[in-house]
Design a protein around this motif. Structure first.
Motif, short mmCIF file in Angstrom:
data_model
loop_
_atom_site.label_atom_id
_atom_site.label_comp_id
_atom_site.label_asym_id
_atom_site.label_seq_id
_atom_site.Cartn_x
_atom_site.Cartn_y
_atom_site.Cartn_z
N ILE A 73 38.37 41.26 35.51
CA ILE A 73 38.23 41.80 34.16
C ILE A 73 39.61 42.04 33.54
O ILE A 73 39.85 41.68 32.38
N ALA A 74 40.52 42.64 34.30
CA ALA A 74 41.86 42.93 33.79
C ALA A 74 42.58 41.65 33.37
O ALA A 74 43.35 41.65 32.40
N ASN A 75 42.31 40.55 34.07
CA ASN A 75 42.94 39.27 33.75
C ASN A 75 42.11 38.40 32.82
O ASN A 75 42.43 37.23 32.62
N ARG A 76 41.02 38.98 32.29
CA ARG A 76 40.11 38.25 31.38
C ARG A 76 39.54 37.01 32.06
O ARG A 76 39.45 35.93 31.48
N ARG A 77 39.16 37.16 33.33
CA ARG A 77 38.64 36.05 34.12
C ARG A 77 37.27 36.35 34.72
O ARG A 77 36.89 35.72 35.71
N LEU A 78 36.53 37.29 34.15
CA LEU A 78 35.24 37.63 34.74
C LEU A 78 34.32 36.42 34.82
O LEU A 78 33.51 36.30 35.74
N GLY A 79 34.43 35.51 33.87
CA GLY A 79 33.60 34.31 33.88
C GLY A 79 33.79 33.44 35.11
O GLY A 79 32.95 32.59 35.42
N ALA A 80 34.91 33.64 35.83
CA ALA A 80 35.18 32.86 37.04
C ALA A 80 34.53 33.46 38.27
O ALA A 80 34.66 32.91 39.37
N PHE A 119 22.43 39.17 33.84
CA PHE A 119 23.75 39.37 34.44
C PHE A 119 24.62 38.13 34.22
O PHE A 119 25.81 38.24 33.93
N ARG A 120 24.03 36.93 34.34
CA ARG A 120 24.80 35.70 34.08
C ARG A 120 25.32 35.69 32.66
O ARG A 120 26.48 35.34 32.42
N SER A 121 24.48 36.08 31.71
CA SER A 121 24.90 36.11 30.31
C SER A 121 26.02 37.11 30.11
O SER A 121 26.99 36.86 29.37
N PHE A 122 25.91 38.27 30.76
CA PHE A 122 26.94 39.30 30.65
C PHE A 122 28.28 38.79 31.17
O PHE A 122 29.32 38.95 30.53
N VAL A 123 28.25 38.15 32.34
CA VAL A 123 29.47 37.65 32.96
C VAL A 123 30.16 36.61 32.07
O VAL A 123 31.39 36.57 31.97
N GLN A 124 29.36 35.78 31.40
CA GLN A 124 29.92 34.67 30.63
C GLN A 124 30.18 35.01 29.17
O GLN A 124 30.71 34.17 28.44
N ASP A 125 29.84 36.22 28.72
CA ASP A 125 29.94 36.58 27.30
C ASP A 125 31.40 36.80 26.90
O ASP A 125 32.01 37.80 27.29
N GLU A 161 48.13 30.51 37.11
CA GLU A 161 48.04 31.96 37.07
C GLU A 161 47.74 32.50 38.45
O GLU A 161 46.86 32.02 39.14
N ALA A 162 48.49 33.48 38.88
CA ALA A 162 48.22 34.13 40.16
C ALA A 162 47.50 35.43 39.90
O ALA A 162 47.71 36.06 38.86
N PRO A 163 46.61 35.86 40.79
CA PRO A 163 45.91 37.11 40.59
C PRO A 163 46.88 38.27 40.50
O PRO A 163 47.81 38.39 41.28
N THR A 164 46.67 39.12 39.51
CA THR A 164 47.45 40.33 39.38
C THR A 164 46.50 41.49 39.29
O THR A 164 45.34 41.33 38.96
N ALA A 165 46.97 42.67 39.59
CA ALA A 165 46.08 43.82 39.62
C ALA A 165 46.69 44.99 38.90
O ALA A 165 47.90 45.10 38.76
#
Length: 201
Positions: free
Chosen positions: A103-110, A64-70, A4-8
């Motif tokens: 967030i748009a790519n559903r990758r906030l956990g990264a 904040f860690r919990s929020f990022v990984q939720d 997957e390449a970053p998209t915006a």
């Protein structure tokens, strides 16, 4: 699975450039995109400072860690929550856009892996040595200063610390610089004690 390449989204600009574990290829691509964008805009120091502050917030704030990984949060909830946190922290511009793209790519956990990869890429380009530091709890500023001083005494000058937390270590720390590994964690000491006890049995 295809890479997957970053998209915006149209309102973000990051795509104009090409426990924290080791950075994945995906995290490396996001980090490189951010670094190239920062270099194009001659804002590398400011972007690095903003990302360091966000990474520190992630390391030090369990909420904040919990929020990022939720994984239960939808993109709208992630965007509202993350942008409110960024605004309070005074973080805007390219780093805010990066968070929006994740967030748009559903990758906030990264996010922590991207921040770590960015630090490593920047250190390499500046000729710095990178020390990967794993601790059971986030380092304090005093501990960070002491560790940097110890590494300098050991002959590792101009070192950039890349930190991650690993509760399984229990205490102490593990430092990796290139092929060198320094393990003073409680987990490692307990394991050595267990091996010694087995040998004595």
């Amino acid at each position: 699975m295809a890479s997957e390449a970053p998209t915006a989204s149209p309102n973000t600009s990051i795509a104009s450039g090409p426990a924290v574990g080791h950075a994945s290829g995906l995290a490396q691509r996001y980090a490189l995109a951010l670094l190239e964008l920062a270099k194009d805009r001659k804002e590398v120091d400011r972007v690095a400072t903003d990302l360091d502050r966000l990474f520190a917030l992630w390391r030090e704030d369990a909420g904040f860690r919990s929020f990022v990984q939720d994984p239960r949060l939808d993109a709208g909830s992630q965007r509202r929550g993350a942008f409110a946190i960024l605004e309070r922290a005074g973080i805007a511009g390219e780093v805010r856009n990066l968070v929006g793209v994740l967030i748009a790519n559903r990758r906030l956990g990264a996010l922590p892996q991207v921040a770590s990869a960015f630090g490593q890429l920047l250190a390499e380009q500046r000729g710095q040595q990178t020390a990967e530091v794993a601790t059971a709890h986030p380092l304090t500023d005093v501990q960070r200063t002491q560790l940097t001083a110890r590494l300098t005494e050991a002959g590792y000058s101009n070192v950039k610390l890349v930190e991650r937390t690993d509760p399984s270590l229990l205490g102490g720390l593990v430092v990796r610089i290139g092929a060198k590994l320094f393990d003073s964690s409680i987990k490692s000491k307990l394991q050595r004690m267990q091996y010694a006890m087995k040998g004595a049995a």
